[in-house]
Scaffold this active site. Sequence first.
Site, PDB file in Angstrom:
ATOM      1  N   SER A 121     -96.693 -38.529 -39.098  1.00  7.28           N
ATOM      2  CA  SER A 121     -98.759 -38.385 -38.803  1.00  7.28           C
ATOM      3  C   SER A 121     -99.147 -37.734 -38.349  1.00  7.28           C
ATOM      4  O   SER A 121    -100.403 -36.751 -38.002  1.00  7.28           O
ATOM      5  CB  SER A 121     -98.301 -39.476 -37.035  1.00  7.28           C
ATOM      6  OG  SER A 121     -97.645 -39.098 -36.648  1.00  7.28           O
ATOM      7  N   ASN A 166    -101.692 -22.332 -43.581  1.00  7.91           N
ATOM      8  CA  ASN A 166    -101.171 -22.795 -42.464  1.00  7.91           C
ATOM      9  C   ASN A 166    -100.036 -23.922 -42.968  1.00  7.91           C
ATOM     10  O   ASN A 166     -98.954 -24.231 -42.892  1.00  7.91           O
ATOM     11  CB  ASN A 166    -101.026 -22.062 -41.470  1.00  7.91           C
ATOM     12  CG  ASN A 166    -101.918 -23.826 -40.165  1.00  7.91           C
ATOM     13  OD1 ASN A 166    -103.033 -22.692 -40.923  1.00  7.91           O
ATOM     14  ND2 ASN A 166    -101.423 -23.841 -39.345  1.00  7.91           N
ATOM     15  N   CYS A 178     -94.977 -21.002 -40.804  1.00  3.63           N
ATOM     16  CA  CYS A 178     -95.875 -20.248 -41.301  1.00  3.63           C
ATOM     17  C   CYS A 178     -96.258 -19.334 -41.122  1.00  3.63           C
ATOM     18  O   CYS A 178     -96.976 -17.965 -42.315  1.00  3.63           O
ATOM     19  CB  CYS A 178     -97.495 -21.509 -41.027  1.00  3.63           C
ATOM     20  SG  CYS A 178     -97.001 -21.690 -39.229  1.00  3.63           S
TER      21      CYS A 178
END
Lengths: 344, 344, 344, 344
Positions: free
Chosen positions: D10, D311, D147
Amino acid sequence: MIRVSIVGASGYSGGELLRLLLSHPEVEIAQATSRSHLGEYLYQVHPNLRKRTSLKFSDPASLEPCDVLFLALPHGKAQLEINRYADLAPNIIDLSADFRLRSPKLYQQWYGNSHAAPEWLDRFVYGLPELHRDQIRQAHYISGVGCNATAANLALLPLVKAHLIDPEKPVVIEIKVGSSEGGAEGNPGTHHPERSSVIRTFSPFGHRHTAEVIQESGINQVIMTMTSVDLVRGALATVHASPAMGVTTKNLWRAYRETVNENPFLRLVKEQRGIYRVPEPKILTGSNYADLGFDFDEEHHHIISICAIDNLMKGAAGSAVQCMNLMLGFAETLGLEFPGLHPI
Amino acid sequence: MIRVSIVGASGYSGGELLRLLLSHPEVEIAQATSRSHLGEYLYQVHPNLRKRTSLKFSDPASLEPCDVLFLALPHGKAQLEINRYADLAPNIIDLSADFRLRSPKLYQQWYGNSHAAPEWLDRFVYGLPELHRDQIRQAHYISGVGCNATAANLALLPLVKAHLIDPEKPVVIEIKVGSSEGGAEGNPGTHHPERSSVIRTFSPFGHRHTAEVIQESGINQVIMTMTSVDLVRGALATVHASPAMGVTTKNLWRAYRETVNENPFLRLVKEQRGIYRVPEPKILTGSNYADLGFDFDEEHHHIISICAIDNLMKGAAGSAVQCMNLMLGFAETLGLEFPGLHPI
Amino acid sequence: MIRVSIVGASGYSGGELLRLLLSHPEVEIAQATSRSHLGEYLYQVHPNLRKRTSLKFSDPASLEPCDVLFLALPHGKAQLEINRYADLAPNIIDLSADFRLRSPKLYQQWYGNSHAAPEWLDRFVYGLPELHRDQIRQAHYISGVGCNATAANLALLPLVKAHLIDPEKPVVIEIKVGSSEGGAEGNPGTHHPERSSVIRTFSPFGHRHTAEVIQESGINQVIMTMTSVDLVRGALATVHASPAMGVTTKNLWRAYRETVNENPFLRLVKEQRGIYRVPEPKILTGSNYADLGFDFDEEHHHIISICAIDNLMKGAAGSAVQCMNLMLGFAETLGLEFPGLHPI
Amino acid sequence: MIRVSIVGASGYSGGELLRLLLSHPEVEIAQATSRSHLGEYLYQVHPNLRKRTSLKFSDPASLEPCDVLFLALPHGKAQLEINRYADLAPNIIDLSADFRLRSPKLYQQWYGNSHAAPEWLDRFVYGLPELHRDQIRQAHYISGVGCNATAANLALLPLVKAHLIDPEKPVVIEIKVGSSEGGAEGNPGTHHPERSSVIRTFSPFGHRHTAEVIQESGINQVIMTMTSVDLVRGALATVHASPAMGVTTKNLWRAYRETVNENPFLRLVKEQRGIYRVPEPKILTGSNYADLGFDFDEEHHHIISICAIDNLMKGAAGSAVQCMNLMLGFAETLGLEFPGLHPI
């Protein structure tokens, strides 16, 4: 593999056509023309295409025969050379406003000048598959759609089809749009410091796309108010309408459900929880979906119908490729599978 | 009341000068010139001034004598007519880059052409009060400041003044800026769909404002990298520097505290809690404050100094009005009291 | 100097009250309370106030007597302690929704519970000076205004006052708003990745501010549709209404001109050229102006009236200070002179 | 078809995994777990997936055996149950930080606590294909990538590989990031009015991703400064480095060209004209490309290397799917063909 060319490929709709067609499994791009970017690599204008194609923009004068020709020129240009284009390709999809209206008179009324090729208006089918799927399957000449008209027409579709509103009563349609709607050419009002954070009502009445709504919905009194807001892609149409006699919320649910079930790119968004309870263009960026929603104030006899789209996709290049698929007998959703992003 | 005129008042710095001077208790605006908007009301270009002034833009050719003349022309113009301007007003504040550098050679090196009025370079004082307050009080000719140079010079100020960094070592200055920095004239890259959501490094090296940092800080090796981000007003300079021998965190605290105590528009932002713990241009929109912050990695001998400004205020019109106040003996903060907004 | 205290000063309206009152020449701030930020400096929450005040948030329980008490609490709180507040100050301005409606029945209908202090409803005056200037001058208890209601009521003001629309016919009001309208407390939908670039219709019908529009305009059928867009401050109301018999464009011009001439913070924006031709909230950020515009489609008997405001200023703290000025006999515009910024 | 499950689906990385894997021709999604959204449809959290899947979030406790298990949990969770996960699937790709560092000591140093499963650190391969393609092809346990570390490591890749910088000298890496980097859970600083238009340096030193840069680049002195700007997706790393002896611009061109030629998702962006001359994350939204650029100031012996990524894609889910493709012997680019959008 069919050979496809795009005239006017340096604009925003042209760029989206390129993106879609470069990934389309049944298509090979023959030429992409641009007068202003002649000789440049496609990816110098559409930087997302870097490492995806080594094509360069070619001269519109050197256009060669192909199977399908997409026209993505500024409004008013395609009608001047439609006979030449028809000699080059058996199938034409024109994204401009030139062949959207069936009546030369309606064209003159909304565009302020007489049409240069009125005999062609009847040969074109209005390219919104949700309204004219069967005709498009048989067509060779398809007009594109106005992005705002598309949001409005799809918001109206379940209501009109199921006779839930009275076509004699006026509807008020408020449309909020992003900055890409104005195209790739800037003007003083699109300079970032002036365009950022706006809520700018640039057309209270009389936007030309109104003509397409009147033509396609059959509603005569359409007030369409256009307001720019701060995003790049997206249009949201909010239709305010009066219900026909005896209409209930249940009727509305049924009409919307039927409509979204019949159309692969329509979805009903009406949730009781979560962040995304209503149609929003934000999450449609890059996708061909049109999301529909509605609300009914029974006490005040007022229906609100909402449609969200990406103006460059469902409102332009996406519907155009969907039409091509239908016209050539491909699966309707082919090459249009990108679902959009979350978050974005 | 002193009479003030503004040449080139339709640009963004000119607009901010108008806003500030229309509210300044000691000033009356005599003329505001604009070639491109000649005859229009000021508020047609600067809509925030509606109901605040009924002045119209006048012809630069019809400029009349006044007490203070602000020049807000594109770079390269003021030097061509500086003698004419000096005949019209005893006090001149030029916001362009024309008179910021003291050396004609440095000017030629960074601007690529020889200066048209090199004899005037020495008569101007660099208009950053935090660096030259006493000189400005005595001056009649004041140059404006480069917005990026201002953010960099103020980030360097406590370090340079207290000798906390070695001026022989290179400093790397990363600057992030909003879209108003480019001025009121748009270009293809400022078209909203192309400029929105960018992180665009438009100048990795060699930005002209570097010359002002070298001149004012005395540091020879300055690498200044410019990146556009998505906001309208604001610049953040992040200075990466090597500490001088023996420097401690305590030294830094003292230097920054002294600097902000001596200067009414400087503030130290270094909080342990809350949302706003470091300098941010966002909350400075419209204000003349410059917010400073720092961090010191003792292990790696690395100092970071940060300065946030509104590029149109502290980086242009605000500093110019602050200079006017000093030059004419008014309170330094007069007419510059707007504190900025939260939220914004 | 009058002594003013603010209860609930850590929210956005409270922050704007602080900004305005700290610069107000006739006011001294006695206390600013906040339960959640007790003991913190005001500037740790409202960073624009750094170097402007060394006040800290105090305990609401330790509130002392003062001349004017501003209540900026969440809705439903002020009515619980209104008697205590009235013992502390002879003049109260409550920015919440608690005392905006005159009828306990209307309150119950829109807010879903009975009012805790219904006997106080009659003692309050609705705090929109453009509607109730004379009453406000005589009042001691003034309610704040709903920001959306304010945009709607001011868009309706020229039409209602000059009887240009039929109050028996329904009006459709589309309101687009920024994110500060939701207050300083976030929720999952205001998380930046989810809230950025939205066009989100969060209330198609039944927004509580509708009650204030019905009460103040005298129009019974009001459809008010709320849509969030991507900016922080600002609200734009677009009213769609049917003209009364015989109304002409000339009537509209006269009505709007009279309205803006009578009210120092109203302006008419209806230009034929330039970027800013219609009311836009963007340029009103931080200012107390409300900009009005209109259009009339005579053929379709349709009037559009537009009002742009900063929801935290004219829609909250600005109108509240304007009311204080009237109530205490100060100049109506005192402390509210900030004109807004261009560009922003 | 291989059966794939996602634990923690989620969140934002989980959502992108779902989008990619739902379209992946070789994959069937078995389960997507979420404790907080248990029982909800995936599309209620990730609205772009509406009409694409009727899956619901399942209970992490009821996870069943599958071919590949993606872990997209908050940092610190995967290490607690890694043995259980390894019993369920022969191939694991963990997107969290838990298994990125090879040394328990380095982990403790940067994450502040001892690792719960240090014996597993050696079994994982760092999941950046551009650095470890051959190892990934042989691996069964792959860590995701930070990232910011990815943007930095890819900016360093051509320089390190071709020995163009001295690894003993410090490098300064300035990283600008969007709001999705912080994940799907908001905090007071991500509330839209506070997060909008920021240039906010949230970590001047010591960001945890620095450890991955040190580990992967072999450079010991890495200063990494993190600044949030206003966009949702995107990270731009700007590396400031000193060239090794004798390095020329020609060396740099060769190194970058070789690097981008060897890697399908790397592109060199270094144009002399057009709007998009340098790497920009804006146009990478949704795409797995990493765009590289560089500049060399020979006079000042200063190299700037730039890398732009999305990212959530190259910096998280995209690289993870790329690793899965390599690990299972699929084409490296399978399911990752989306090129990004223009404009956006």
